[in-house]
Scaffold this motif. Sequence first.
Motif, PDB file in Angstrom:
ATOM      1  N   GLU A 128       0.838  -1.208   0.000  1.00 10.58           N
ATOM      2  CA  GLU A 128       0.000   0.000   0.000  1.00 10.58           C
ATOM      3  C   GLU A 128       0.869   1.252   0.000  1.00 10.58           C
ATOM      4  O   GLU A 128       2.011   1.231   0.467  1.00 10.58           O
ATOM      5  CB  GLU A 128      -0.884   0.025   1.252  1.00 10.58           C
ATOM      6  N   HIS A 162       0.530   6.313  10.274  1.00 17.16           N
ATOM      7  CA  HIS A 162       0.838   5.669   8.991  1.00 17.16           C
ATOM      8  C   HIS A 162       1.857   6.513   8.233  1.00 17.16           C
ATOM      9  O   HIS A 162       1.561   7.647   7.856  1.00 17.16           O
ATOM     10  CB  HIS A 162      -0.457   5.524   8.169  1.00 17.16           C
ATOM     11  N   GLU A 172       7.662   5.203  11.408  1.00 16.12           N
ATOM     12  CA  GLU A 172       7.969   4.318  10.275  1.00 16.12           C
ATOM     13  C   GLU A 172       9.093   4.887   9.414  1.00 16.12           C
ATOM     14  O   GLU A 172       9.960   4.145   8.935  1.00 16.12           O
ATOM     15  CB  GLU A 172       6.716   4.093   9.418  1.00 16.12           C
ATOM     16  N   GLY A 226       3.054  -5.933  10.877  1.00 12.63           N
ATOM     17  CA  GLY A 226       3.543  -4.567  10.710  1.00 12.63           C
ATOM     18  C   GLY A 226       2.519  -3.604  10.143  1.00 12.63           C
ATOM     19  O   GLY A 226       2.856  -2.458   9.838  1.00 12.63           O
ATOM     20  N   HIS A 236       2.590   4.572   1.141  1.00 10.35           N
ATOM     21  CA  HIS A 236       3.048   5.106   2.429  1.00 10.35           C
ATOM     22  C   HIS A 236       3.525   6.536   2.205  1.00 10.35           C
ATOM     23  O   HIS A 236       4.707   6.761   1.962  1.00 10.35           O
ATOM     24  CB  HIS A 236       4.193   4.259   2.981  1.00 10.35           C
ATOM     25  N   THR A 281       6.646  -1.082   2.831  1.00  7.20           N
ATOM     26  CA  THR A 281       7.207  -0.629   4.108  1.00  7.20           C
ATOM     27  C   THR A 281       6.818  -1.529   5.283  1.00  7.20           C
ATOM     28  O   THR A 281       7.674  -1.920   6.091  1.00  7.20           O
ATOM     29  CB  THR A 281       6.763   0.828   4.383  1.00  7.20           C
ATOM     30  N   ASP A 282       5.531  -1.869   5.413  1.00  2.66           N
ATOM     31  CA  ASP A 282       5.106  -2.648   6.583  1.00  2.66           C
ATOM     32  C   ASP A 282       5.743  -4.037   6.602  1.00  2.66           C
ATOM     33  O   ASP A 282       6.060  -4.569   7.667  1.00  2.66           O
ATOM     34  CB  ASP A 282       3.581  -2.780   6.615  1.00  2.66           C
TER      35      ASP A 282
HETATM   36 ZN   LIG Z   1       2.990   1.245   7.515  1.00  2.00          ZN
END
Ligand SMILES: [Zn+2]
Length: 266
Positions: A35, A165, A170, A122, A37, A45-46
């Motif tokens: 998704e 988010h 992050e 994450g 970011h 990223t997650d």
């Molecule tokens: Zn994230």
Amino acid sequence: MENPDECGVDLTRCCYADLRGGTYRLAVLPWGATEPHNLHLPYLTDCLLAQSLAVDAAARLWRERRVRAVVLPPVTLGAQNPGQWDKPFCLHARYETQRAVLGDIVASLRRQGLSRLIVLNGHGGNSFRNMVRDLAFEYPDFLIAVSDSFGIVPQRDFFEERDDHAGEMETSLMMHYHPELVDIERAGDGRSEPFAVESLNDRTAWVPRDWNRVSEDTGIGNPLKSSPEKGARYAEAVVDRLVRLFADLAAPDGIYGERRPETDRF
Ligand SMILES: [Zn+2]
């Protein structure tokens, strides 16, 4: 970060020669999403953060205690919100899909003799508890623990602004683990609009937020005060806790005390 190549804990890098003949009690499954970011962090990223924290912890566990926890490649299919799933190449996975993926991973590991798995999540949109209950019903001899990598250590002692988010937490973690993937020059400010009704702002009830209505750059949280130093400090605190968790669940002891041992299967 320990060099995971020498530890045989990162299945993304390991080959069979590293693992053949070993004794394994614990697998760790990083689970993220695909998704947007904000405008400056990669879609993965997650996944990357959950995986990096897990590998970091597993490498330390091996170096310090000679206990091996093998980190599986991350699952990239996350549950998405309205608005976010309209962005190009954002992938939404339904409960049934995630349940099927987790079920097949557990069935594979169980066939190989493993009985313990930690899902290191994450992505804030993912929720595994009900599927873990389903699998505990199906496989009472297999223990699945779920940990949100972003919720283990409170942000407030490490960052100036709260990250929901793609914000300061992050971005700082990505600057620490994967600086080549961070393009901070392109970052938006991550400003978000609250709901117009107080019952949702004060969390009397929950609805999936429409990302188009709350954020202009898909970020929720300001990334502009991020730094690799903040990321390193926070990562160390999270990894400390993960090393302990991995050691606890890799140990042959049960997770319960003496009381009612006849129902203690783990
Ligand atoms: Zn994230």
